[in-house]
Write a protein that holds these residues in place. Sequence first.
Motif, PDB file in Angstrom:
ATOM      1  N   MET A 127       0.847  -1.163   0.000  1.00 51.17           N
ATOM      2  CA  MET A 127       0.000   0.000   0.000  1.00 51.17           C
ATOM      3  C   MET A 127       0.893   1.225   0.000  1.00 51.17           C
ATOM      4  SD  MET A 127      -1.675   0.431   3.780  1.00 51.17           S
ATOM      5  CE  MET A 127      -0.671   1.119   5.049  1.00 51.17           C
ATOM      6  N   ARG A 128       0.325   2.360  -0.364  1.00 56.80           N
ATOM      7  CA  ARG A 128       1.077   3.616  -0.417  1.00 56.80           C
ATOM      8  C   ARG A 128       0.719   4.466   0.797  1.00 56.80           C
ATOM      9  NH1 ARG A 128       4.849   4.248  -4.101  1.00 56.80           N
ATOM     10  NH2 ARG A 128       4.164   6.246  -4.856  1.00 56.80           N
ATOM     11  N   ALA A 129       1.698   5.191   1.328  1.00 54.48           N
ATOM     12  CA  ALA A 129       1.466   6.026   2.504  1.00 54.48           C
ATOM     13  C   ALA A 129       2.399   7.226   2.481  1.00 54.48           C
ATOM     14  CB  ALA A 129       1.698   5.217   3.783  1.00 54.48           C
ATOM     15  N   ALA A 130       1.954   8.319   3.115  1.00 53.12           N
ATOM     16  CA  ALA A 130       2.810   9.490   3.327  1.00 53.12           C
ATOM     17  C   ALA A 130       3.742   9.142   4.478  1.00 53.12           C
ATOM     18  CB  ALA A 130       1.970  10.716   3.652  1.00 53.12           C
ATOM     19  N   LEU A 131       5.054   9.197   4.252  1.00 54.87           N
ATOM     20  CA  LEU A 131       6.039   8.699   5.203  1.00 54.87           C
ATOM     21  C   LEU A 131       7.126   9.731   5.427  1.00 54.87           C
ATOM     22  CD1 LEU A 131       6.962   5.894   6.589  1.00 54.87           C
ATOM     23  CD2 LEU A 131       8.487   5.730   4.618  1.00 54.87           C
ATOM     24  N   GLU A 133       7.546  11.812   1.855  1.00 55.94           N
ATOM     25  CA  GLU A 133       7.586  11.020   0.626  1.00 55.94           C
ATOM     26  C   GLU A 133       6.391  10.083   0.577  1.00 55.94           C
ATOM     27  OE1 GLU A 133      10.458   7.420   0.946  1.00 55.94           O
ATOM     28  OE2 GLU A 133      11.438   9.040   2.047  1.00 55.94           O
ATOM     29  N   LEU A 134       5.995   9.737  -0.630  1.00 54.52           N
ATOM     30  CA  LEU A 134       4.959   8.738  -0.844  1.00 54.52           C
ATOM     31  C   LEU A 134       5.698   7.425  -1.028  1.00 54.52           C
ATOM     32  CD1 LEU A 134       1.940   8.328  -1.118  1.00 54.52           C
ATOM     33  CD2 LEU A 134       2.175   8.678  -3.565  1.00 54.52           C
ATOM     34  N   ALA A 135       5.453   6.475  -0.121  1.00 57.34           N
ATOM     35  CA  ALA A 135       6.240   5.244  -0.111  1.00 57.34           C
ATOM     36  C   ALA A 135       5.342   4.012  -0.065  1.00 57.34           C
ATOM     37  CB  ALA A 135       7.160   5.251   1.106  1.00 57.34           C
ATOM     38  N   VAL A 142      -9.885  -0.546   6.847  1.00 57.05           N
ATOM     39  CA  VAL A 142     -10.407   0.442   5.913  1.00 57.05           C
ATOM     40  C   VAL A 142      -9.351   0.735   4.857  1.00 57.05           C
ATOM     41  CG1 VAL A 142     -11.236   2.821   5.657  1.00 57.05           C
ATOM     42  CG2 VAL A 142     -11.883   1.481   7.676  1.00 57.05           C
ATOM     43  N   GLY A 143      -9.753   0.677   3.598  1.00 58.73           N
ATOM     44  CA  GLY A 143      -8.899   1.099   2.494  1.00 58.73           C
ATOM     45  C   GLY A 143      -9.118   2.582   2.274  1.00 58.73           C
ATOM     46  N   VAL A 144      -8.150   3.391   2.650  1.00 60.04           N
ATOM     47  CA  VAL A 144      -8.291   4.851   2.577  1.00 60.04           C
ATOM     48  C   VAL A 144      -8.227   5.297   1.120  1.00 60.04           C
ATOM     49  CG1 VAL A 144      -7.296   7.062   3.276  1.00 60.04           C
ATOM     50  CG2 VAL A 144      -7.324   5.133   4.878  1.00 60.04           C
ATOM     51  N   GLU A 145      -9.206   6.091   0.719  1.00 61.19           N
ATOM     52  CA  GLU A 145      -9.261   6.604  -0.654  1.00 61.19           C
ATOM     53  C   GLU A 145      -8.824   8.063  -0.740  1.00 61.19           C
ATOM     54  OE1 GLU A 145     -13.155   5.714  -2.215  1.00 61.19           O
ATOM     55  OE2 GLU A 145     -12.957   3.592  -1.711  1.00 61.19           O
ATOM     56  N   TYR A 146      -9.126   8.828   0.279  1.00 58.93           N
ATOM     57  CA  TYR A 146      -8.746  10.246   0.331  1.00 58.93           C
ATOM     58  C   TYR A 146      -8.288  10.571   1.742  1.00 58.93           C
ATOM     59  CZ  TYR A 146     -11.477  10.316  -3.935  1.00 58.93           C
ATOM     60  OH  TYR A 146     -11.963  10.049  -5.183  1.00 58.93           O
ATOM     61  N   LEU A 205      10.660   7.309  14.243  1.00 61.52           N
ATOM     62  CA  LEU A 205      10.857   7.345  12.794  1.00 61.52           C
ATOM     63  C   LEU A 205      11.382   6.013  12.291  1.00 61.52           C
ATOM     64  CD1 LEU A 205      12.431  10.892  12.482  1.00 61.52           C
ATOM     65  CD2 LEU A 205      10.058  10.222  12.058  1.00 61.52           C
ATOM     66  N   PRO A 206      11.049   5.596  11.086  1.00 62.41           N
ATOM     67  CA  PRO A 206      10.150   6.268  10.149  1.00 62.41           C
ATOM     68  C   PRO A 206       8.711   6.194  10.633  1.00 62.41           C
ATOM     69  CG  PRO A 206      10.780   4.136   9.279  1.00 62.41           C
ATOM     70  CD  PRO A 206      11.555   4.323  10.559  1.00 62.41           C
ATOM     71  N   SER A 207       7.898   7.126  10.149  1.00 64.09           N
ATOM     72  CA  SER A 207       6.511   7.208  10.602  1.00 64.09           C
ATOM     73  C   SER A 207       5.579   7.556   9.444  1.00 64.09           C
ATOM     74  CB  SER A 207       6.375   8.279  11.682  1.00 64.09           C
ATOM     75  OG  SER A 207       5.047   8.362  12.132  1.00 64.09           O
TER      76      SER A 207
END
Length: 92
Positions: free
Chosen positions: A1-5, A17-19, A34-38, A59-61
């Motif tokens: 999955m992608r996350a702001a990290l 970064e988007l990781a 929950v699959g976050v969409e926004y 960190l990382p977080s």
Amino acid sequence: MRAALIKAFGEPTEVLELADVPEPSGPAAGEVLVGVEYAPINMNDLYVIQGAFPVRPSLPSVVGNEGVGRVLAVGSGVEHLNRSLLVSSGET
């Protein structure tokens, strides 16, 4: 999955970064996945990223605690939410 990290504290344009991060495991009893969409980046998130929030995460977080998404799975005992239901998190 992608996350702001973040891997360090600093200016968001330099450290955010988007990781790709590991998928969470299935929900335990009484939980939902929950699959976050926004998801917004709000002022509190910016303070965390800059290291200016009173409580700093290790960190990382992954940054952020609000969002809108769909229920992907429900744990045992969850009867008031169904798969595919649109939900929001954060304060209302």
